[in-house]
Motif scaffolding. Sequence first.
Motif, PDB file in Angstrom:
ATOM      1  N   PRO A   1       0.833  -1.209   0.000  1.00 33.53           N
ATOM      2  CA  PRO A   1       0.000   0.000   0.000  1.00 33.53           C
ATOM      3  C   PRO A   1       0.867   1.258   0.000  1.00 33.53           C
ATOM      4  CG  PRO A   1      -0.899  -1.608   1.512  1.00 33.53           C
ATOM      5  CD  PRO A   1       0.428  -2.158   1.053  1.00 33.53           C
ATOM      6  N   GLY A   2       0.544   2.190  -0.880  1.00 39.22           N
ATOM      7  CA  GLY A   2       1.319   3.411  -1.008  1.00 39.22           C
ATOM      8  C   GLY A   2       2.370   3.355  -2.096  1.00 39.22           C
ATOM      9  N   ASP A   3       2.561   2.183  -2.714  1.00 40.00           N
ATOM     10  CA  ASP A   3       3.530   2.057  -3.808  1.00 40.00           C
ATOM     11  C   ASP A   3       2.908   2.497  -5.134  1.00 40.00           C
ATOM     12  OD1 ASP A   3       5.565   1.131  -2.257  1.00 40.00           O
ATOM     13  OD2 ASP A   3       5.363  -0.977  -2.818  1.00 40.00           O
ATOM     14  N   ALA A   4       3.747   3.021  -6.012  1.00 46.03           N
ATOM     15  CA  ALA A   4       3.323   3.384  -7.366  1.00 46.03           C
ATOM     16  C   ALA A   4       4.388   2.914  -8.340  1.00 46.03           C
ATOM     17  CB  ALA A   4       3.104   4.886  -7.495  1.00 46.03           C
TER      18      ALA A   4
ATOM     19  N   MET B  86       9.450   1.324 -13.453  1.00 44.57           N
ATOM     20  CA  MET B  86      10.026   2.388 -12.630  1.00 44.57           C
ATOM     21  C   MET B  86       9.168   2.512 -11.373  1.00 44.57           C
ATOM     22  SD  MET B  86      10.684   5.073 -15.757  1.00 44.57           S
ATOM     23  CE  MET B  86      11.787   6.178 -14.872  1.00 44.57           C
ATOM     24  N   ARG B  87       9.772   2.228 -10.248  1.00 43.70           N
ATOM     25  CA  ARG B  87       9.032   2.185  -8.981  1.00 43.70           C
ATOM     26  C   ARG B  87       9.279   3.451  -8.180  1.00 43.70           C
ATOM     27  NH1 ARG B  87       9.043  -3.146  -5.062  1.00 43.70           N
ATOM     28  NH2 ARG B  87       7.719  -2.311  -3.388  1.00 43.70           N
ATOM     29  N   ALA B  88       8.198   4.067  -7.714  1.00 41.35           N
ATOM     30  CA  ALA B  88       8.315   5.368  -7.053  1.00 41.35           C
ATOM     31  C   ALA B  88       9.162   5.306  -5.796  1.00 41.35           C
ATOM     32  CB  ALA B  88       6.922   5.915  -6.720  1.00 41.35           C
TER      33      ALA B  88
ATOM     34  N   PRO C 222      12.031  14.653  -2.965  1.00 40.71           N
ATOM     35  CA  PRO C 222      11.092  14.772  -1.847  1.00 40.71           C
ATOM     36  C   PRO C 222       9.647  14.975  -2.276  1.00 40.71           C
ATOM     37  CG  PRO C 222      12.436  16.764  -2.078  1.00 40.71           C
ATOM     38  CD  PRO C 222      13.038  15.733  -2.979  1.00 40.71           C
ATOM     39  N   SER C 223       9.424  15.336  -3.537  1.00 41.92           N
ATOM     40  CA  SER C 223       8.048  15.535  -3.989  1.00 41.92           C
ATOM     41  C   SER C 223       7.320  14.207  -4.170  1.00 41.92           C
ATOM     42  CB  SER C 223       8.026  16.308  -5.314  1.00 41.92           C
ATOM     43  OG  SER C 223       8.584  15.543  -6.366  1.00 41.92           O
ATOM     44  N   VAL C 224       8.064  13.111  -4.383  1.00 44.74           N
ATOM     45  CA  VAL C 224       7.426  11.819  -4.626  1.00 44.74           C
ATOM     46  C   VAL C 224       6.651  11.328  -3.402  1.00 44.74           C
ATOM     47  CG1 VAL C 224       7.861   9.382  -5.128  1.00 44.74           C
ATOM     48  CG2 VAL C 224       9.004  11.150  -6.468  1.00 44.74           C
ATOM     49  N   PRO C 225       7.248  11.274  -2.183  1.00 42.97           N
ATOM     50  CA  PRO C 225       6.454  10.850  -1.018  1.00 42.97           C
ATOM     51  C   PRO C 225       5.245  11.742  -0.778  1.00 42.97           C
ATOM     52  CG  PRO C 225       8.792  10.850  -0.498  1.00 42.97           C
ATOM     53  CD  PRO C 225       8.653  11.533  -1.819  1.00 42.97           C
TER      54      PRO C 225
END
Length: 331
Positions: A78-81, A161-163, A171-174
């Motif tokens: 959960p929370g992965d993209a 490509m895993r976030a 830092p914008s990714v989280p």
Amino acid sequence: MLAHSSSPLPATEPPAGRDLLTQVLLGLRLDGVEYGRCLMHAPWAISFPAQREASFHFVANGGCWLRTPGSDWLRLNPGDAVLLPRGSSHTLASAIDVAAVDMDSLAREPVSESIYLVRGQADEAGLAPHAAAEPSVMFCGTMRFNLDPLHPLLAMMPEVMRADDLAKRDPSVPALLEAMEREVAFDRIGACGILARLADVLAASIIRAWVECGCSDSTGWIAAVHCPRIGKVIAAIHADPQRDWSVPALAEVMGASRSSFAEAFTRTVGESPAKYVAKVKMFQARRWISQEGMRVAVAADRLGYDSEASFSRAFKRIMGTPPSAVRSSGP
């Protein structure tokens, strides 16, 4: 004979040289074509066929496994993209031993324009154990790049490509992942539309983090990002692919002699300046012909070829198909 040197070209240019190439790389436009919110009760597995557009998945609840042909199963929590930039075929599953059904076989309930809801087959038949287990919730999307699917930049990108692999570098990714989790959790009015826009931004951020951290081989576009003088040349080629880019002209852009330029370019990019220029011209021609309906003769003339026949031979050599086939097959 050129003297061989294994050391990189000194970055003596000011940062502006790097900015030119960064603008080309990060100027990638990525637009969401359609999105689906998937609610699946275990056991479930969905196969996604290969497509020209990129694929995107955000796991909001439950977790799942992902596999592309020839690779091992990858756990998504959960929370992965994840972004599959070349639209490779793949499977998502609650467990690795579940038989997959094709995504196109599942019914879609329209939510709004370009957004739909998908339920698992058990849910559709009213057989899912709703009280026993929480469903897996995913937000899946199809995205279109403003580049030809065969463009060298897309070809360089990894299959998946895993976030979270890049979150520490951007830092914008989280923050984007957290925002998507909130939209899914609260399910407020307009949540699907907001999720779609967040997904567009998140996918672009994943690519930016990949570019900036140099997550690739030591040659090619990413190496050029870290070599401003070569980056300046590549940016110039892409900004004006119609120009007659001879080695002397490109060496002048870099501010070096022809011999030192040619050696440095080949070492950094992995191919000769002439081959790279020809490739860029053909990708531009392919876009003109397939997307804008330009006549082959006009494309040949714009790109500086003496005849349509010589252009067609070069096009087939680089692209693997004649320009007439590109017109008939579409973009």
